[in-house]
Write a protein that holds these residues in place. Structure first.
Motif, PDB file in Angstrom:
ATOM      1  N   VAL A 144       0.843  -1.193   0.000  1.00  0.00           N
ATOM      2  CA  VAL A 144       0.000   0.000   0.000  1.00  0.00           C
ATOM      3  C   VAL A 144       0.884   1.253   0.000  1.00  0.00           C
ATOM      4  N   THR A 145       0.355   2.308  -0.573  1.00  0.00           N
ATOM      5  CA  THR A 145       1.057   3.585  -0.555  1.00  0.00           C
ATOM      6  C   THR A 145       0.144   4.634   0.063  1.00  0.00           C
ATOM      7  N   ASN A 146       0.764   5.604   0.680  1.00  0.00           N
ATOM      8  CA  ASN A 146       0.013   6.689   1.296  1.00  0.00           C
ATOM      9  C   ASN A 146      -0.144   7.802   0.264  1.00  0.00           C
ATOM     10  N   PRO A 147      -1.381   8.073  -0.133  1.00  0.00           N
ATOM     11  CA  PRO A 147      -1.585   9.089  -1.178  1.00  0.00           C
ATOM     12  C   PRO A 147      -1.162  10.488  -0.739  1.00  0.00           C
ATOM     13  N   VAL A 148      -1.079  10.692   0.572  1.00  0.00           N
ATOM     14  CA  VAL A 148      -0.715  12.024   1.072  1.00  0.00           C
ATOM     15  C   VAL A 148       0.759  12.333   0.803  1.00  0.00           C
ATOM     16  N   CYS A 149       1.605  11.307   0.972  1.00  0.00           N
ATOM     17  CA  CYS A 149       3.048  11.566   0.894  1.00  0.00           C
ATOM     18  C   CYS A 149       3.800  10.640  -0.061  1.00  0.00           C
ATOM     19  N   GLY A 150       3.164   9.537  -0.474  1.00  0.00           N
ATOM     20  CA  GLY A 150       3.828   8.601  -1.379  1.00  0.00           C
ATOM     21  C   GLY A 150       4.628   7.526  -0.681  1.00  0.00           C
ATOM     22  N   ASP A 151       4.646   7.524   0.656  1.00  0.00           N
ATOM     23  CA  ASP A 151       5.370   6.479   1.377  1.00  0.00           C
ATOM     24  C   ASP A 151       4.657   5.139   1.183  1.00  0.00           C
ATOM     25  N   SER A 152       5.415   4.056   1.378  1.00  0.00           N
ATOM     26  CA  SER A 152       4.826   2.748   1.091  1.00  0.00           C
ATOM     27  C   SER A 152       5.132   1.730   2.184  1.00  0.00           C
ATOM     28  N   LEU A 153       4.301   0.700   2.200  1.00  0.00           N
ATOM     29  CA  LEU A 153       4.448  -0.388   3.164  1.00  0.00           C
ATOM     30  C   LEU A 153       4.085  -1.692   2.481  1.00  0.00           C
ATOM     31  N   ARG A 154       4.941  -2.697   2.658  1.00  0.00           N
ATOM     32  CA  ARG A 154       4.603  -4.060   2.242  1.00  0.00           C
ATOM     33  C   ARG A 154       4.471  -4.882   3.521  1.00  0.00           C
ATOM     34  N   LEU A 155       3.326  -5.515   3.666  1.00  0.00           N
ATOM     35  CA  LEU A 155       3.039  -6.289   4.874  1.00  0.00           C
ATOM     36  C   LEU A 155       2.866  -7.758   4.516  1.00  0.00           C
ATOM     37  N   TYR A 156       3.425  -8.625   5.337  1.00  0.00           N
ATOM     38  CA  TYR A 156       3.307 -10.077   5.141  1.00  0.00           C
ATOM     39  C   TYR A 156       2.627 -10.676   6.364  1.00  0.00           C
ATOM     40  N   LEU A 157       1.733 -11.627   6.112  1.00  0.00           N
ATOM     41  CA  LEU A 157       1.051 -12.308   7.217  1.00  0.00           C
ATOM     42  C   LEU A 157       1.144 -13.814   7.052  1.00  0.00           C
ATOM     43  N   ARG A 158       1.294 -14.490   8.179  1.00  0.00           N
ATOM     44  CA  ARG A 158       1.102 -15.940   8.196  1.00  0.00           C
ATOM     45  C   ARG A 158      -0.238 -16.166   8.885  1.00  0.00           C
ATOM     46  N   ILE A 159      -1.057 -16.999   8.277  1.00  0.00           N
ATOM     47  CA  ILE A 159      -2.408 -17.222   8.784  1.00  0.00           C
ATOM     48  C   ILE A 159      -2.610 -18.721   8.995  1.00  0.00           C
ATOM     49  N   ASP A 160      -2.989 -19.064  10.206  1.00  0.00           N
ATOM     50  CA  ASP A 160      -3.272 -20.464  10.526  1.00  0.00           C
ATOM     51  C   ASP A 160      -4.597 -20.537  11.250  1.00  0.00           C
ATOM     52  N   ASP A 161      -5.482 -21.377  10.715  1.00  0.00           N
ATOM     53  CA  ASP A 161      -6.744 -21.630  11.388  1.00  0.00           C
ATOM     54  C   ASP A 161      -7.508 -20.337  11.698  1.00  0.00           C
ATOM     55  N   GLY A 162      -7.512 -19.428  10.729  1.00  0.00           N
ATOM     56  CA  GLY A 162      -8.288 -18.197  10.874  1.00  0.00           C
ATOM     57  C   GLY A 162      -7.672 -17.143  11.768  1.00  0.00           C
ATOM     58  N   ARG A 163      -6.416 -17.358  12.153  1.00  0.00           N
ATOM     59  CA  ARG A 163      -5.739 -16.360  13.005  1.00  0.00           C
ATOM     60  C   ARG A 163      -4.409 -15.955  12.404  1.00  0.00           C
ATOM     61  N   VAL A 164      -4.007 -14.732  12.731  1.00  0.00           N
ATOM     62  CA  VAL A 164      -2.682 -14.258  12.328  1.00  0.00           C
ATOM     63  C   VAL A 164      -1.670 -14.861  13.305  1.00  0.00           C
ATOM     64  N   THR A 165      -0.707 -15.581  12.774  1.00  0.00           N
ATOM     65  CA  THR A 165       0.280 -16.208  13.662  1.00  0.00           C
ATOM     66  C   THR A 165       1.643 -15.541  13.552  1.00  0.00           C
ATOM     67  N   ALA A 166       1.854 -14.736  12.503  1.00  0.00           N
ATOM     68  CA  ALA A 166       3.111 -13.992  12.376  1.00  0.00           C
ATOM     69  C   ALA A 166       2.894 -12.868  11.372  1.00  0.00           C
ATOM     70  N   ALA A 167       3.678 -11.800  11.527  1.00  0.00           N
ATOM     71  CA  ALA A 167       3.587 -10.674  10.591  1.00  0.00           C
ATOM     72  C   ALA A 167       4.973 -10.059  10.450  1.00  0.00           C
ATOM     73  N   SER A 168       5.271  -9.571   9.253  1.00  0.00           N
ATOM     74  CA  SER A 168       6.516  -8.826   9.050  1.00  0.00           C
ATOM     75  C   SER A 168       6.255  -7.733   8.024  1.00  0.00           C
ATOM     76  N   PHE A 169       7.211  -6.823   7.878  1.00  0.00           N
ATOM     77  CA  PHE A 169       6.966  -5.702   6.979  1.00  0.00           C
ATOM     78  C   PHE A 169       8.254  -5.158   6.373  1.00  0.00           C
ATOM     79  N   LEU A 170       8.082  -4.492   5.249  1.00  0.00           N
ATOM     80  CA  LEU A 170       9.129  -3.681   4.627  1.00  0.00           C
ATOM     81  C   LEU A 170       8.515  -2.308   4.431  1.00  0.00           C
ATOM     82  N   SER A 171       9.262  -1.264   4.742  1.00  0.00           N
ATOM     83  CA  SER A 171       8.688   0.070   4.649  1.00  0.00           C
ATOM     84  C   SER A 171       9.636   1.024   3.957  1.00  0.00           C
TER      85      SER A 171
END
Ligand code: FES
Length: 135
Positions: free
Chosen positions: A32-59
């Protein structure tokens, strides 16, 4: 001076981001990018049994967006997908000790990325159809 502007918690997340980096084999991902400033974020999720079990990001963003993304990767773990989607951007801001008024928009990135990643994950599941017998 930065410490007059940002909370100590925010600075700690910015200087020592939690769960920064690519997640190999992530179940869900969003860019996703922020339309206000152009900054961006890439988010990763691990999902098990309907729950988030891990998350990481690049910004590629400002200190406030990096800190709220870092906090998001901790807040999300253990939540159901519905709970994760329902987290408002204010919750990410709170998790870093609040944001200066002019930086409130920076917390939008984390909230948007979480919703987009989960929505994309759901679409992928629907497209794949019901699990085959025996799966
Ligand atoms: Fe762009 Fe903060 S200034 S996300």
């Amino acid at each position: 001076m930065v410490s007059d502007y940002y909370s100590a918690t925010l600075i700690d997340h910015f200087e020592h981001p939690r769960n920064a980096g690519v997640m190999e084999g992530a179940d869900a991902e969003a860019y996703v990018t922020n339309p206000v400033c152009g900054d961006s974020l890439r988010l990763y999720l691990r999902i098990d049994d309907g729950r988030v079990t891990a998350a990481s990001f690049l910004s590629s963003g400002c200190p406030a967006s990096i800190a709220t993304s870092s906090a998001a990767t901790e807040l999300l773990v253990g939540l159901s997908l519905a709970e994760a989607e329902a987290l408002p951007r204010e919750r990410y801001a709170e998790a870093v000790g609040g944001l200066p008024k002019s930086k409130v928009h920076c917390s939008v990135l984390a909230a948007s990325a979480v919703r987009q990643a989960i929505a994309t994950w759901r679409q992928g599941r629907e497209a794949a159809g019901p699990p085959a017998h025996g799966e």
